[in-house]
Design a protein around this motif. Structure first.
Motif, PDB file in Angstrom:
ATOM      1  N   UNK A 120       0.814  -1.220   0.000  1.00 24.88           N
ATOM      2  CA  UNK A 120       0.000   0.000   0.000  1.00 24.88           C
ATOM      3  C   UNK A 120       0.848   1.271   0.000  1.00 24.88           C
ATOM      4  N   UNK A 121       1.984   1.218  -0.648  1.00 23.29           N
ATOM      5  CA  UNK A 121       2.867   2.374  -0.731  1.00 23.29           C
ATOM      6  C   UNK A 121       3.001   2.811  -2.185  1.00 23.29           C
ATOM      7  N   UNK A 122       3.198   4.104  -2.389  1.00 21.30           N
ATOM      8  CA  UNK A 122       3.437   4.621  -3.730  1.00 21.30           C
ATOM      9  C   UNK A 122       4.910   4.957  -3.932  1.00 21.30           C
ATOM     10  N   UNK A 123       5.767   4.510  -3.022  1.00 24.35           N
ATOM     11  CA  UNK A 123       7.196   4.783  -3.120  1.00 24.35           C
ATOM     12  C   UNK A 123       7.941   3.692  -3.861  1.00 24.35           C
ATOM     13  N   UNK A 124       7.215   2.810  -4.540  1.00 22.08           N
ATOM     14  CA  UNK A 124       7.872   1.707  -5.247  1.00 22.08           C
ATOM     15  C   UNK A 124       8.723   2.191  -6.405  1.00 22.08           C
ATOM     16  N   UNK A 125       8.389   3.373  -6.931  1.00 23.62           N
ATOM     17  CA  UNK A 125       9.177   3.889  -8.048  1.00 23.62           C
ATOM     18  C   UNK A 125      10.582   4.286  -7.616  1.00 23.62           C
ATOM     19  N   UNK A 126      10.825   4.372  -6.303  1.00 25.06           N
ATOM     20  CA  UNK A 126      12.184   4.661  -5.845  1.00 25.06           C
ATOM     21  C   UNK A 126      13.136   3.504  -6.115  1.00 25.06           C
ATOM     22  N   UNK A 127      12.593   2.353  -6.541  1.00 25.05           N
ATOM     23  CA  UNK A 127      13.458   1.231  -6.905  1.00 25.05           C
ATOM     24  C   UNK A 127      14.345   1.564  -8.098  1.00 25.05           C
ATOM     25  N   UNK A 128      13.977   2.593  -8.867  1.00 27.20           N
ATOM     26  CA  UNK A 128      14.807   3.019  -9.997  1.00 27.20           C
ATOM     27  C   UNK A 128      16.178   3.470  -9.516  1.00 27.20           C
ATOM     28  N   UNK A 129      16.232   4.027  -8.305  1.00 29.71           N
ATOM     29  CA  UNK A 129      17.486   4.588  -7.793  1.00 29.71           C
ATOM     30  C   UNK A 129      18.249   3.613  -6.903  1.00 29.71           C
ATOM     31  N   UNK A 130      17.750   2.390  -6.741  1.00 37.70           N
ATOM     32  CA  UNK A 130      18.452   1.422  -5.898  1.00 37.70           C
ATOM     33  C   UNK A 130      19.809   1.039  -6.474  1.00 37.70           C
ATOM     34  N   UNK A 131      19.939   1.111  -7.798  1.00 38.10           N
ATOM     35  CA  UNK A 131      21.223   0.799  -8.421  1.00 38.10           C
ATOM     36  C   UNK A 131      22.329   1.730  -7.989  1.00 38.10           C
ATOM     37  N   UNK A 132      21.960   2.968  -7.610  1.00 39.70           N
ATOM     38  CA  UNK A 132      22.969   3.925  -7.155  1.00 39.70           C
ATOM     39  C   UNK A 132      23.604   3.490  -5.831  1.00 39.70           C
ATOM     40  N   UNK A 133      22.886   2.689  -5.046  1.00 40.49           N
ATOM     41  CA  UNK A 133      23.448   2.191  -3.787  1.00 40.49           C
ATOM     42  C   UNK A 133      24.444   1.067  -4.019  1.00 40.49           C
ATOM     43  N   UNK A 134      24.363   0.407  -5.173  1.00 39.66           N
ATOM     44  CA  UNK A 134      25.259  -0.704  -5.485  1.00 39.66           C
ATOM     45  C   UNK A 134      26.525  -0.206  -6.172  1.00 39.66           C
ATOM     46  N   UNK A 135      26.396   0.831  -6.980  1.00 40.56           N
ATOM     47  CA  UNK A 135      27.527   1.311  -7.763  1.00 40.56           C
ATOM     48  C   UNK A 135      28.749   1.703  -6.936  1.00 40.56           C
ATOM     49  N   UNK A 136      28.612   2.447  -5.827  1.00 41.64           N
ATOM     50  CA  UNK A 136      29.845   2.876  -5.122  1.00 41.64           C
ATOM     51  C   UNK A 136      30.675   1.735  -4.566  1.00 41.64           C
ATOM     52  N   UNK A 137      30.081   0.578  -4.290  1.00 39.89           N
ATOM     53  CA  UNK A 137      30.827  -0.514  -3.671  1.00 39.89           C
ATOM     54  C   UNK A 137      31.968  -1.024  -4.551  1.00 39.89           C
ATOM     55  N   UNK A 138      31.848  -0.866  -5.877  1.00 44.94           N
ATOM     56  CA  UNK A 138      32.897  -1.378  -6.754  1.00 44.94           C
ATOM     57  C   UNK A 138      34.135  -0.488  -6.751  1.00 44.94           C
ATOM     58  N   UNK A 139      34.038   0.693  -6.153  1.00 45.62           N
ATOM     59  CA  UNK A 139      35.170   1.610  -6.169  1.00 45.62           C
ATOM     60  C   UNK A 139      35.916   1.664  -4.835  1.00 45.62           C
ATOM     61  N   UNK A 140      35.476   0.861  -3.848  1.00 44.44           N
ATOM     62  CA  UNK A 140      36.181   0.875  -2.567  1.00 44.44           C
ATOM     63  C   UNK A 140      37.554   0.233  -2.695  1.00 44.44           C
ATOM     64  N   UNK A 141      37.611  -0.902  -3.352  1.00 35.52           N
ATOM     65  CA  UNK A 141      38.884  -1.592  -3.571  1.00 35.52           C
ATOM     66  C   UNK A 141      39.088  -1.693  -5.075  1.00 35.52           C
ATOM     67  N   UNK A 142      40.080  -1.005  -5.576  1.00 33.17           N
ATOM     68  CA  UNK A 142      40.347  -0.977  -7.007  1.00 33.17           C
ATOM     69  C   UNK A 142      41.701  -1.611  -7.250  1.00 33.17           C
ATOM     70  N   UNK A 143      41.854  -2.570  -8.165  1.00 35.93           N
ATOM     71  CA  UNK A 143      40.778  -3.106  -9.006  1.00 35.93           C
ATOM     72  C   UNK A 143      40.058  -4.285  -8.343  1.00 35.93           C
ATOM     73  N   UNK A 144      38.769  -4.166  -8.147  1.00 36.95           N
ATOM     74  CA  UNK A 144      37.969  -5.268  -7.638  1.00 36.95           C
ATOM     75  C   UNK A 144      37.443  -6.095  -8.805  1.00 36.95           C
ATOM     76  N   UNK A 145      36.894  -7.253  -8.515  1.00 33.78           N
ATOM     77  CA  UNK A 145      36.369  -8.111  -9.576  1.00 33.78           C
ATOM     78  C   UNK A 145      35.192  -7.455 -10.290  1.00 33.78           C
ATOM     79  N   UNK A 146      34.335  -6.816  -9.498  1.00 30.85           N
ATOM     80  CA  UNK A 146      33.194  -6.148 -10.101  1.00 30.85           C
ATOM     81  C   UNK A 146      33.630  -4.993 -10.984  1.00 30.85           C
ATOM     82  N   UNK A 147      34.643  -4.274 -10.532  1.00 29.19           N
ATOM     83  CA  UNK A 147      35.152  -3.148 -11.312  1.00 29.19           C
ATOM     84  C   UNK A 147      35.770  -3.633 -12.620  1.00 29.19           C
ATOM     85  N   UNK A 148      36.564  -4.707 -12.567  1.00 31.60           N
ATOM     86  CA  UNK A 148      37.179  -5.250 -13.783  1.00 31.60           C
ATOM     87  C   UNK A 148      36.120  -5.746 -14.757  1.00 31.60           C
ATOM     88  N   UNK A 149      35.107  -6.436 -14.232  1.00 32.40           N
ATOM     89  CA  UNK A 149      34.023  -6.926 -15.085  1.00 32.40           C
ATOM     90  C   UNK A 149      33.280  -5.784 -15.739  1.00 32.40           C
TER      91      UNK A 149
END
Length: 224
Positions: A16-45
């Motif tokens: 019963x929430x209308x905030x489901x469209x905020x799922x579009x921005x959930x990818x932004x929470x995943x992106x920074x993790x690949x830059x903590x340790x460079x070069x990480x596997x995710x970053x190389x991929x």
């Protein structure tokens, strides 16, 4: 509670929430993790995938100064890819299965391509309306056909992505809803088939984001 099969795609019926469209921005929470340790596997991929797409876009665009254009199409690919993959997780709203989002992506792109093409390359745009080698008697019909096919391009882009995402999610929902009504042996078969289908849907999520960005690049190359 899901009242019908298609209510799982309704943004107002989940919790019963209308905030489901905020799922579009959930990818932004995943992106920074690949830059903590460079070069990480995710970053190389990710770098390898970007370089591969860069080669694909270079072949299609065929222009010297393509950095800004490449940034647009790479961002478009990343946005659709993250939303497609995130929608496969439980309780995450599938935003790319709605025409509201897909048309928001395809229509402005197509409009900008058309405005740029007709204002800067008018003669080139007129030549696209009549394919080379068309008989004179068929030229008026070809102009009508090419005009209609050009107009429906943003719709086909949006519907292709939406239909492919809805089809897999509906099949997963249908198979999962029968789990409480079958025997233990059939339940094991159902789980295995759902895992295989989930792998297929992961491939579809990647392919559809690639197809959307490649077709957008092709439409852009036609106006230059």
């Amino acid at each position: 509670m899901m009242t019908n099969l298609f209510s799982s795609f309704d943004p107002t019926t989940k919790m019963n929430l209308t905030l489901n469209w905020t799922s579009i921005f959930l990818g932004l929470l995943i992106l920074p993790s690949m830059y903590w340790i460079v070069p990480s596997r995710m970053n190389i991929l990710w770098i390898k995938m970007c370089l591969t797409l860069n080669k694909e876009f270079k072949v299609i665009l065929k222009i010297k100064n393509m950095k800004k254009s490449m940034l647009i199409f790479m961002s478009l690919f990343s946005l659709i890819l993250f939303n497609n993959l995130l929608s496969l997780f439980p309780y995450i709203f599938s935003s790319t299965s709605h025409l509201v989002l897909t048309l928001t992506l395809s229509l402005p792109l197509w409009m900008s391509f058309m405005i740029y093409g007709w204002f800067n390359n008018t003669i080139h745009m007129f030549t696209h309306l009549v394919p080379q080698g068309t008989p004179t008697i068929l030229m008026p019909f070809m102009v009508c056909i090419e005009t209609i096919s050009n107009i429906i391009r943003p719709g086909t882009l949006a519907i292709r992505l939406t239909a492919n995402m809805i089809a897999g999610h509906l099949l997963l929902t249908l198979m999962g809803s029968t789990g409480s009504k079958i025997s233990f042996i059939m339940l094991n078969i159902l789980i295995m088939s759902q895992l295989l289908l989930l792998m297929l849907e992961s491939a579809v999520a990647i392919i559809q984001s690639y197809v959307f960005s490649i077709l957008s690049t092709l439409y852009y190359s036609e106006v230059n």
